[in-house]
Design an enzyme around this catalytic site. Structure first.
Site, PDB file in Angstrom:
ATOM      1  N   ASP A  11       0.852  -1.182   0.000  1.00 20.31           N
ATOM      2  CA  ASP A  11       0.000   0.000   0.000  1.00 20.31           C
ATOM      3  C   ASP A  11       0.890   1.234   0.000  1.00 20.31           C
ATOM      4  O   ASP A  11       1.943   1.241   0.660  1.00 20.31           O
ATOM      5  CB  ASP A  11      -0.925   0.037   1.219  1.00 20.31           C
ATOM      6  CG  ASP A  11      -1.878   1.227   1.173  1.00 20.31           C
ATOM      7  OD1 ASP A  11      -2.837   1.180   0.386  1.00 20.31           O
ATOM      8  OD2 ASP A  11      -1.644   2.215   1.903  1.00 20.31           O
ATOM      9  N   GLU A  13       0.769   5.625   0.299  1.00 16.05           N
ATOM     10  CA  GLU A  13       0.072   6.892   0.475  1.00 16.05           C
ATOM     11  C   GLU A  13       0.779   7.905  -0.416  1.00 16.05           C
ATOM     12  O   GLU A  13       2.003   7.824  -0.606  1.00 16.05           O
ATOM     13  CB  GLU A  13       0.088   7.343   1.938  1.00 16.05           C
ATOM     14  CG  GLU A  13      -0.541   6.356   2.915  1.00 16.05           C
ATOM     15  CD  GLU A  13      -2.003   6.039   2.596  1.00 16.05           C
ATOM     16  OE1 GLU A  13      -2.694   6.925   2.044  1.00 16.05           O
ATOM     17  OE2 GLU A  13      -2.434   4.908   2.864  1.00 16.05           O
ATOM     18  N   HIS A 149      -5.856   4.592   6.216  1.00 15.94           N
ATOM     19  CA  HIS A 149      -5.200   5.560   5.338  1.00 15.94           C
ATOM     20  C   HIS A 149      -3.751   5.839   5.733  1.00 15.94           C
ATOM     21  O   HIS A 149      -3.198   6.878   5.366  1.00 15.94           O
ATOM     22  CB  HIS A 149      -5.989   6.877   5.268  1.00 15.94           C
ATOM     23  CG  HIS A 149      -7.356   6.706   4.675  1.00 15.94           C
ATOM     24  ND1 HIS A 149      -7.554   6.182   3.418  1.00 15.94           N
ATOM     25  CD2 HIS A 149      -8.592   6.967   5.190  1.00 15.94           C
ATOM     26  CE1 HIS A 149      -8.859   6.137   3.168  1.00 15.94           C
ATOM     27  NE2 HIS A 149      -9.502   6.597   4.218  1.00 15.94           N
ATOM     28  N   ASP A 154      -3.176  -0.108   6.406  1.00 16.34           N
ATOM     29  CA  ASP A 154      -3.963  -0.650   5.290  1.00 16.34           C
ATOM     30  C   ASP A 154      -3.349  -1.937   4.744  1.00 16.34           C
ATOM     31  O   ASP A 154      -4.065  -2.856   4.321  1.00 16.34           O
ATOM     32  CB  ASP A 154      -4.056   0.386   4.164  1.00 16.34           C
ATOM     33  CG  ASP A 154      -5.023   1.522   4.508  1.00 16.34           C
ATOM     34  OD1 ASP A 154      -5.679   1.446   5.556  1.00 16.34           O
ATOM     35  OD2 ASP A 154      -5.106   2.486   3.717  1.00 16.34           O
TER      36      ASP A 154
END
Length: 467
Positions: A11, A13, A149, A154
């Site tokens: 994941d 961001e 988030h 996540d």
């Protein structure tokens, strides 16, 4: 079941929601051997650009947090090592994969991995849920989700979901079908079932992208619907990525004719006002082509702001559109560019040298002769009182299509069996699908006529005709 395959569950961001110009601010990787997580990597990343406030509110990551974090190129080697010989797994895999791929492309490195999407796997193995967003999916199947988030929070939730999916697909039949070479699963939007894409036709028509509320968010036309839809999925522009992420269904209407597809597309955009359509949602024209007579009695054609155009002949949305249209009229009727205001500060036009102007600008053609062609051009542009039939290809071999323009007004289109004989306008109208006329429709018809004059059949409505 351990089949020797390794998975890198990932994941990221980022500074934004798209792909182009989007930079990573945090990355987490969990290496899974098919039974359990065996290794992990996590790091904040300095994106070398500011983080928008809206993103900080969502993730909690701000410029201060990443100021001393490594830049992407400083951790690129570790990312390569952690994902080497692994299948790239993520929730909405195309987003994370494309962001990382773009970061490596900026470094001149070709990052390439096989992909699996836990959204698509979940839709297949856990069907019928109201939502497949990570938060709602985890809540529905009992997976704890902490630090939402944030990359590692996540990723840990995605890894637990991945374990559940592996157990549901013990023989790896679904997993293997998703990984099969030539499978569309890694290409399609996460919310779109492969069966929906597979049933799209390779025919001419209009297609509709719909979201999970079944709202139409984009309308398009295509000569080959399936091929055109697929091109949306490969497009990495931020707007296209956002469109595809929201798409859960695609419907279509076959038209057979590209002209009818254009007309229907224009109507549907005005009817549904889709979020991702920009063109043809406008309603106000700002420019116009008009005519005037100078002191010598010579007729000019020109274009200007609509407010400054006396008795406009045709209306347009911008000056470029007005000029291009007038250029075609000038060429079609062998008018002088000087007196169409297409060439300025010249004594005589360039077109005379290439024999496309008869010399009115040199005194070699009479004003009366020139004005006659200008009036013909104005009548052609106005087209207020004539009726036309445009014959088109139908939706199949047993069918013909037509577009009807009556007294200069677009009436709509229709479809007729190819062996059907039509002897009157009233009979033709029995097959007509009534539509509304507007300036965008007229623009489409003008553009088509400029290239297909022979397909406009003038109708003498008092006498019979046969289609």
């Amino acid at each position: 079941m351990n089949d020797g395959v390794k998975y890198a569950i990932i994941d990221v961001e980022t500074t934004g929601m798209g792909i182009q110009g989007n930079k990573i601010t945090e990355i987490a990787i969990l290496v899974h051997n098919g039974k359990q997580v065996v290794d992990e990597f996590h790091s904040l990343v300095n994106p070398e650009s500011s983080i928008p406030y809206a993103i900080t509110r969502l993730t909690g990551i701000d410029d201060y947090m990443v100021a001393d974090a490594p830049k992407f190129y400083e951790i690129a080697k570790e990312i390569i090592e952690f994902t080497s010989d692994c299948i790239f797994v993520a929730h909405n895999v195309n987003f994370d994969y494309n962001v990382i791929h773009k970061e490596f492309a900026d470094l001149g490195f070709p990052f390439k991995r096989k992909k699996l999407c836990t959204v698509r796997l979940s839709r297949k193995l856990i069907p019928g849920l109201p939502s497949y967003s990570l938060g709602k999916l985890c809540a529905n199947v009992g997976i704890p989700l902490h630090d939402r988030h944030r990359a590692m929070g996540d990723t840990r939730a995605t890894a637990m979901l991945f374990d559940k999916l592996l157990n549901l697909d013990n023989d790896r039949k679904v997993f293997n079908s998703f990984l099969k070479q030539g499978s569309r699963h890694a290409t399609l939007p996460p919310g779109l079932a492969k069966e929906v894409f597979d049933q799209l036709p390779e025919k001419t028509g209009v297609y509709y992208f719909r979201n999970e509320k079944d709202e139409i968010i984009y309308v398009g036309k295509a000569v080959n619907i399936k091929k055109r839809v697929l091109s949306h999925f490969y497009d990495k522009k931020n707007r296209e990525v956002s469109l595809c992420q929201q798409t859960t269904n695609i419907t279509f209407e076959i038209t057979g004719s590209e002209l009818i597809a254009l007309l229907l597309e224009s109507e549907e955009i005005k009817k549904y006002y889709p979020l991702y359509n920009r063109a043809q949602r406008r309603n106000n024209e700002g420019f116009a082509v008009f005519s005037y007579e100078d002191r010598s009695g010579l007729m000019h054609l020109a274009w200007n702001n609509l407010k400054s155009a006396p008795n406009p002949i045709c209306k347009f949305y911008n000056s470029t559109e007005s000029r291009l249209f007038l250029e075609r009229i000038c060429e079609k009727f062998e008018l002088c560019p000087k007196y169409c205001h297409l060439q300025s500060n010249v004594n005589s036009c360039f077109h005379y040298q290439i024999k496309k102007c008869k010399g009115v600008c040199r005194g070699e053609e009479s004003v009366a002769s020139y004005n006659k062609r200008v009036k013909e051009a104005i009548e052609y542009m106005s087209n207020d009182s004539k009726s036309y039939l445009i014959k088109q290809r139908g939706r199949n071999r047993e069918e013909l299509a037509f577009v009807l323009i009556e007294n200069g007004i677009y009436q709509g289109f229709g479809f007729i069996d190819s062996d059907q004989q039509i002897a009157s306008l009233d009979q033709l109208k029995e097959f007509l699908i009534m539509k509304k006329d507007n300036r965008d429709i007229q623009k489409i018809l003008r553009g088509f006529r400029n290239k297909n004059e022979d397909k406009f059949v003038l109708l003498e409505t008092e006498s019979g005709f046969i289609i």
